[in-house]
Write a protein that holds these residues in place. Sequence first.
Motif, PDB file in Angstrom:
ATOM      1  N   ASN A  76       0.703  -1.254  -0.028  1.00 49.72           N
ATOM      2  CA  ASN A  76       0.191   0.063  -0.042  1.00 49.72           C
ATOM      3  C   ASN A  76       0.907   1.245  -0.170  1.00 49.72           C
ATOM      4  N   TRP A  77       2.168   1.044   0.587  1.00 50.74           N
ATOM      5  CA  TRP A  77       2.915   2.077   0.874  1.00 50.74           C
ATOM      6  C   TRP A  77       3.376   2.670  -0.479  1.00 50.74           C
ATOM      7  N   GLU A  80       0.837   4.262  -2.863  1.00 47.41           N
ATOM      8  CA  GLU A  80       0.676   5.663  -2.558  1.00 47.41           C
ATOM      9  C   GLU A  80       1.692   6.540  -3.159  1.00 47.41           C
ATOM     10  N   LYS A  81       2.846   6.181  -3.393  1.00 55.02           N
ATOM     11  CA  LYS A  81       3.970   6.720  -4.140  1.00 55.02           C
ATOM     12  C   LYS A  81       3.431   7.278  -5.572  1.00 55.02           C
ATOM     13  N   GLY A  84      -2.125  10.304  -8.285  1.00 55.97           N
ATOM     14  CA  GLY A  84      -3.224  10.129  -7.962  1.00 55.97           C
ATOM     15  C   GLY A  84      -4.238   9.161  -8.832  1.00 55.97           C
ATOM     16  N   VAL A  87      -3.128   5.473  -8.242  1.00 55.21           N
ATOM     17  CA  VAL A  87      -3.368   4.991  -6.844  1.00 55.21           C
ATOM     18  C   VAL A  87      -4.907   4.524  -6.962  1.00 55.21           C
ATOM     19  N   ARG A  88      -5.721   5.316  -7.524  1.00 53.25           N
ATOM     20  CA  ARG A  88      -7.245   4.973  -7.339  1.00 53.25           C
ATOM     21  C   ARG A  88      -7.151   3.518  -8.310  1.00 53.25           C
ATOM     22  N   GLN A  91      -4.982   0.469  -5.924  1.00 58.65           N
ATOM     23  CA  GLN A  91      -5.016   0.355  -4.442  1.00 58.65           C
ATOM     24  C   GLN A  91      -5.932  -0.653  -4.269  1.00 58.65           C
TER      25      GLN A  91
END
Length: 373
Positions: A76-77, A80-81, A84, A87-88, A91
Amino acid sequence: MQNPNEIPNGKTGPLTWIGANLGRILVSLIVPILTFVILWQGYIFLRDSDAPKLVIATIAIIWGVGGVALLFYVTNWLVEKLPGSWVRRIQPFVFVGPGLALLGWFLALPVLRTLYLSLLDETSTKFVGLENYKYAFTDRIMLEAFRNNLLWMIVGTSVCVVLGLLIAVLADRTKYESIYKSIIFLPMAISFVGSGVIWKFVYAYKGEGVGIQEIGLLNAIVVACGGQAQAWLLNPPWNNFLLIVIMVWMQTGYAMVLLSSAIKGIPAELLEAARVDGASEVQAFFKITIPYIQGTIITVTTTILIFSLKLFDIVRVMTGGNNGTNVIANEFYIERFTYNSPGRASAIAIVLLIAVIPVMVYNLRQFRERKAF
């Protein structure tokens, strides 16, 4: 002269971006590698260690739970890098990905391998096409197994659901409901093998013909009532019904608990209004109770139906599939581990899988219609 790492409108090029984010890139590469090394070393320790069992069990719990948490956290980390929009997109797969990977490795790949083996001969070296499936649908023993499974599905499932529903309704009206339900549900705590051993003592006999002795509980009761001892498990097709009794003994409690919970969810106002309108208890049961808990009845029925299709333990322990009691799963076991014929065994496994799929699909559709998930 224009800098090659610069793009018009003041934007930097890829080399500049890499230089500015070199630290983040290295960390993003090193952290997953370290995580993998830690998890792998834990696995090696658990596999090869001679430490006391208590120590190994404690480390296994810490390694298992902590390893999964660490894996999710690091993944997850890393996600998140990303920008955006990425990420969506990615994730959600961080959380469902491990589950899908496990399903793929332990379910999808074995199915594909079994399908491949079902097209080969008994040595798994020569391609024979659909010959193994031809055997599965034409051999006398296999046809007997199909017939017996159908008997288990119809008789066993029907009796389990009807008895479970009847007990759920009647127990709901008694003073000692919890005690009665606990006693009926108790067989669910026993393994299928254990149940087979218990009932083998019930049907036990000794000797042959007129010399059969009443060493089993059932024969003792029959003889006490003036009857003659019987070799119960040697007489087809009645021995199949005696085996189905074991399934009913075990699964009725499961059906009773779920159906009882559904019945308790019926609004009291509906039943009271029916009684005020002059409906009898039987009419209220069939016109209100049954339609209201229809979804639960379908769920219970399909669950027990799938169990009866995959049935193995009871038959294996009680009769080994002899004397006309063979079922599909037991024949698969015999072909694979007794006759050492992986091709035929794989074909039988695929046939069993195909037989279960329609029931599962129907069950999922019912869940979806009732918004169960």
